[in-house]
Design a protein around this motif. Structure first.
Motif, PDB file in Angstrom:
ATOM      1  N   LEU A   1       5.962  -1.324  -6.426  1.00  0.00           N
ATOM      2  CA  LEU A   1       5.941  -0.969  -7.838  1.00  0.00           C
ATOM      3  C   LEU A   1       5.932  -2.236  -8.680  1.00  0.00           C
ATOM      4  O   LEU A   1       6.771  -3.119  -8.493  1.00  0.00           O
ATOM      5  CB  LEU A   1       7.155  -0.116  -8.211  1.00  0.00           C
ATOM      6  N   CYS A   2       4.975  -2.338  -9.615  1.00  0.00           N
ATOM      7  CA  CYS A   2       4.885  -3.501 -10.512  1.00  0.00           C
ATOM      8  C   CYS A   2       4.801  -3.004 -11.944  1.00  0.00           C
ATOM      9  O   CYS A   2       3.977  -2.138 -12.251  1.00  0.00           O
ATOM     10  CB  CYS A   2       3.629  -4.324 -10.223  1.00  0.00           C
ATOM     11  N   ASP A   3       5.617  -3.545 -12.805  1.00  0.00           N
ATOM     12  CA  ASP A   3       5.505  -3.170 -14.202  1.00  0.00           C
ATOM     13  C   ASP A   3       4.885  -4.304 -14.997  1.00  0.00           C
ATOM     14  O   ASP A   3       4.992  -5.480 -14.641  1.00  0.00           O
ATOM     15  CB  ASP A   3       6.857  -2.768 -14.789  1.00  0.00           C
ATOM     16  N   ILE A   4       4.186  -3.942 -16.067  1.00  0.00           N
ATOM     17  CA  ILE A   4       3.622  -4.901 -17.012  1.00  0.00           C
ATOM     18  C   ILE A   4       4.292  -4.674 -18.351  1.00  0.00           C
ATOM     19  O   ILE A   4       4.280  -3.561 -18.873  1.00  0.00           O
ATOM     20  CB  ILE A   4       2.100  -4.738 -17.159  1.00  0.00           C
ATOM     21  N   GLN A   5       4.886  -5.720 -18.880  1.00  0.00           N
ATOM     22  CA  GLN A   5       5.583  -5.640 -20.161  1.00  0.00           C
ATOM     23  C   GLN A   5       4.736  -6.267 -21.270  1.00  0.00           C
ATOM     24  O   GLN A   5       3.785  -7.013 -20.992  1.00  0.00           O
ATOM     25  CB  GLN A   5       6.926  -6.365 -20.067  1.00  0.00           C
TER      26      GLN A   5
ATOM     27  N   GLY B   1      -3.240  -4.171 -19.876  1.00  0.00           N
ATOM     28  CA  GLY B   1      -4.053  -4.815 -18.844  1.00  0.00           C
ATOM     29  C   GLY B   1      -4.109  -4.116 -17.508  1.00  0.00           C
ATOM     30  O   GLY B   1      -4.643  -4.671 -16.539  1.00  0.00           O
ATOM     31  N   LYS B   2      -3.599  -2.889 -17.419  1.00  0.00           N
ATOM     32  CA  LYS B   2      -3.608  -2.184 -16.127  1.00  0.00           C
ATOM     33  C   LYS B   2      -5.038  -1.915 -15.665  1.00  0.00           C
ATOM     34  O   LYS B   2      -5.390  -2.165 -14.507  1.00  0.00           O
ATOM     35  CB  LYS B   2      -2.833  -0.868 -16.234  1.00  0.00           C
ATOM     36  N   THR B   3      -5.858  -1.408 -16.573  1.00  0.00           N
ATOM     37  CA  THR B   3      -7.248  -1.110 -16.208  1.00  0.00           C
ATOM     38  C   THR B   3      -8.015  -2.388 -15.897  1.00  0.00           C
ATOM     39  O   THR B   3      -8.886  -2.404 -15.022  1.00  0.00           O
ATOM     40  CB  THR B   3      -7.939  -0.330 -17.341  1.00  0.00           C
ATOM     41  N   HIS B   4      -7.694  -3.459 -16.587  1.00  0.00           N
ATOM     42  CA  HIS B   4      -8.318  -4.756 -16.299  1.00  0.00           C
ATOM     43  C   HIS B   4      -8.038  -5.154 -14.850  1.00  0.00           C
ATOM     44  O   HIS B   4      -8.951  -5.571 -14.119  1.00  0.00           O
ATOM     45  CB  HIS B   4      -7.773  -5.814 -17.263  1.00  0.00           C
ATOM     46  N   LEU B   5      -6.794  -5.002 -14.419  1.00  0.00           N
ATOM     47  CA  LEU B   5      -6.448  -5.369 -13.043  1.00  0.00           C
ATOM     48  C   LEU B   5      -7.180  -4.481 -12.036  1.00  0.00           C
ATOM     49  O   LEU B   5      -7.613  -4.971 -10.984  1.00  0.00           O
ATOM     50  CB  LEU B   5      -4.938  -5.281 -12.836  1.00  0.00           C
ATOM     51  N   LEU B   6      -7.324  -3.193 -12.327  1.00  0.00           N
ATOM     52  CA  LEU B   6      -8.076  -2.316 -11.426  1.00  0.00           C
ATOM     53  C   LEU B   6      -9.510  -2.807 -11.268  1.00  0.00           C
ATOM     54  O   LEU B   6     -10.038  -2.893 -10.151  1.00  0.00           O
ATOM     55  CB  LEU B   6      -8.082  -0.880 -11.959  1.00  0.00           C
TER      56      LEU B   6
ATOM     57  N   ASN C   1       0.836  -1.194   0.000  1.00  0.00           N
ATOM     58  CA  ASN C   1       0.000   0.000   0.000  1.00  0.00           C
ATOM     59  C   ASN C   1       0.876   1.251   0.000  1.00  0.00           C
ATOM     60  O   ASN C   1       1.601   1.481   0.977  1.00  0.00           O
ATOM     61  CB  ASN C   1      -0.911   0.000   1.231  1.00  0.00           C
ATOM     62  N   PRO C   2       0.865   2.027  -1.068  1.00  0.00           N
ATOM     63  CA  PRO C   2       0.034   1.858  -2.262  1.00  0.00           C
ATOM     64  C   PRO C   2       0.605   0.798  -3.203  1.00  0.00           C
ATOM     65  O   PRO C   2       1.794   0.486  -3.148  1.00  0.00           O
ATOM     66  CB  PRO C   2       0.101   3.229  -2.928  1.00  0.00           C
ATOM     67  N   LEU C   3      -0.259   0.287  -4.068  1.00  0.00           N
ATOM     68  CA  LEU C   3       0.176  -0.569  -5.169  1.00  0.00           C
ATOM     69  C   LEU C   3       0.223   0.304  -6.421  1.00  0.00           C
ATOM     70  O   LEU C   3      -0.777   0.933  -6.784  1.00  0.00           O
ATOM     71  CB  LEU C   3      -0.786  -1.728  -5.373  1.00  0.00           C
ATOM     72  N   PHE C   4       1.397   0.357  -7.057  1.00  0.00           N
ATOM     73  CA  PHE C   4       1.593   1.212  -8.231  1.00  0.00           C
ATOM     74  C   PHE C   4       1.921   0.308  -9.423  1.00  0.00           C
ATOM     75  O   PHE C   4       2.984  -0.332  -9.463  1.00  0.00           O
ATOM     76  CB  PHE C   4       2.731   2.201  -7.972  1.00  0.00           C
ATOM     77  N   ILE C   5       1.007   0.231 -10.380  1.00  0.00           N
ATOM     78  CA  ILE C   5       1.178  -0.626 -11.564  1.00  0.00           C
ATOM     79  C   ILE C   5       1.459   0.262 -12.768  1.00  0.00           C
ATOM     80  O   ILE C   5       0.701   1.199 -13.041  1.00  0.00           O
ATOM     81  CB  ILE C   5      -0.091  -1.463 -11.829  1.00  0.00           C
TER      82      ILE C   5
END
Length: 437
Positions: free
Chosen positions: A261-265, A147-152, A136-140
């Protein structure tokens, strides 16, 4: 679900992503799809809204239909008041469909997991199971369409399933800015504070958009502190990590980086095929393996575009009652596939972007020179060409006058450096994103 309902659902989704949430809820969501004809779509709207819809949103809706069904249509609005209330279903190309459509849920169950997004997926699952206690916070962060909005949405669905009474606020930075300006003008900032600072979970999409908006940054800063101190969950998404967001206050960067912090590639080939098959299954559409592979080979860095490709092929095959083939896919998708451009043009575009980024000339990249900066640019160009085009390693080698083993070694060097150097990885991905855009 009826196929035309799927199309309307996709049109609504396209519009939702192209405008702020408040405007979408007011102007687009209440619309009813009445009929799809060969080159015309009829949509019902309240009489008093039609004039503004034509002037402000008609072109967007037509663009959405083109994105979904693959050909141009003319949108025509008719008064909703003229539609019989008891008529819950209307005729569309001799098919009966519901005039209102439930949006397909974006959940963890229909999120396709691969090596490129597994970390973000796992962290999102943990947050939804134990909000406010970890990460907390989770920052994607990651490029658009991954897929960021999908995860939200998946987090929200999971939180609601565990606690239906939870006060969850899901918004965008653009929407917060609009709400803040309105609250200041109407002297209702207290109501705004109540909305955002008393919720159980706050999820904000595209947080990078607040950069440089002083009042919005100030509001986010105090909201952030209030919620974190109260043990409430915050989830943020961005197209880049906090450290790379320009013009944003350092105190906000520090807070954004205080959690996880999480990145999506971009997904690898196998994950892309799985995503494409999943999109087809959602439409109850049988897509042959060779067509799935063709799409996966040509659309490499945007999951949303993969879904659009499947829907375009589905629409064409449904309307024409034909079986999907690679040839049909090539023809239907020629406007969105980068391979529709001559490969030579694409390569020159890549070389120009790389040369500008690395501060060398395209001639130097193609030359025999082995200076460190030139060699680094050359290896990056080889990697990006392989990512964006269908050229084999041998064919890439010919562009630079190198053999297969040299190209293979260069690709491995870039992959290794991307894995160990996040700034370099972001640099390469930014170049790819700019070229694809």
């Amino acid at each position: 679900m009826n196929s035309y309902s799927e199309f309307w659902d996709a049109v609504l989704g396209f519009c939702r992503e192209s405008m702020n949430t408040l405007a979408f809820n007011i102007w687009i969501e209440p619309l009813k799809l009445i009929k799809i004809e060969a080159e015309r779509v009829i949509i019902a709207a309240p009489q008093f809204k039609i004039e503004l819809l034509i002037s402000k949103y008609k072109s967007l809706i037509e663009e959405a239909f083109f994105n979904v069904i693959g050909f141009n249509v003319e949108v025509e609005f008719i008064p909703l008041e003229n539609i019989p209330k008891e008529n819950d279903e209307v005729n569309t190309n001799n098919s009966l469909i519901s005039s209102t459509v439930d949006n397909a849920k974006l959940t963890f169950n229909n999120f396709v997991v691969g090596p490129s997004n597994k970390f973000a997926y796992t962290a999102s699952m943990r947050v939804s199971e134990t909000p406010g206690s970890v990460f907390n916070p989770l920052f994607i962060y990651g490029n658009s369409g991954l897929g960021k909005t999908h995860l939200l949405n998946a987090i929200i669905e999971k939180l609601k399933s565990k606690n239906p009474d939870a006060n969850i606020v899901f918004t965008t930075s653009e929407n917060i800015t609009n709400e803040l300006y309105f609250a200041i003008q109407t002297k209702t900032t207290h109501d705004l504070h109540q909305k955002y600072r008393t919720c159980d979970a706050l999820l904000i999409d595209d947080i990078q958009m607040i950069a440089g908006r002083t009042q919005t940054e100030e509001e986010i800063f105090h909201t952030f502190n209030t919620l974190i101190e109260a043990g409430k969950q915050i989830v943020l998404t961005s197209d880049k990590p906090p450290s790379a967001i320009p013009k944003i206050e350092d105190r906000l960067k520090t807070r954004f980086e205080s959690g996880l912090l999480c990145d999506i590639q971009p997904p690898d080939f196998e994950t892309r095929v799985a995503i494409i098959k999943d999109k087809a299954n959602q439409l109850r559409f049988e897509l042959p393996d060779d067509v799935c592979s063709f799409i996966a080979e040509n659309i490499k860095s945007n999951v949303r575009q993969m879904g659009s490709a499947v829907k375009n092929i589905y629409a064409y095959c449904t309307f024409n009652n034909v079986t999907p083939t690679v040839e049909i896919a090539k023809d239907i998708l020629k406007d969105i596939l980068i391979t529709s451009q001559p490969v030579g043009v694409v390569i020159e575009n890549i070389l120009e972007k790389v040369s500008f980024t690395f501060g060398v000339t395209t001639e130097q990249i193609k030359s025999e020179k082995r200076d460190a900066n030139i060699n680094s640019a050359r290896q990056a160009a080889m990697y990006i060409i392989r990512e964006i085009t269908n050229l084999s390693q041998e064919e890439v080698g010919k562009v630079f006058g190198r053999n297969h083993s040299t190209v293979n070694s260069s690709l491995k060097n870039v992959q290794h450096k991307m894995a160990s150097d996040s700034k370099y990885k972001n640099l390469i991905n930014d170049i790819i994103k700019n070229i694809n855009d």
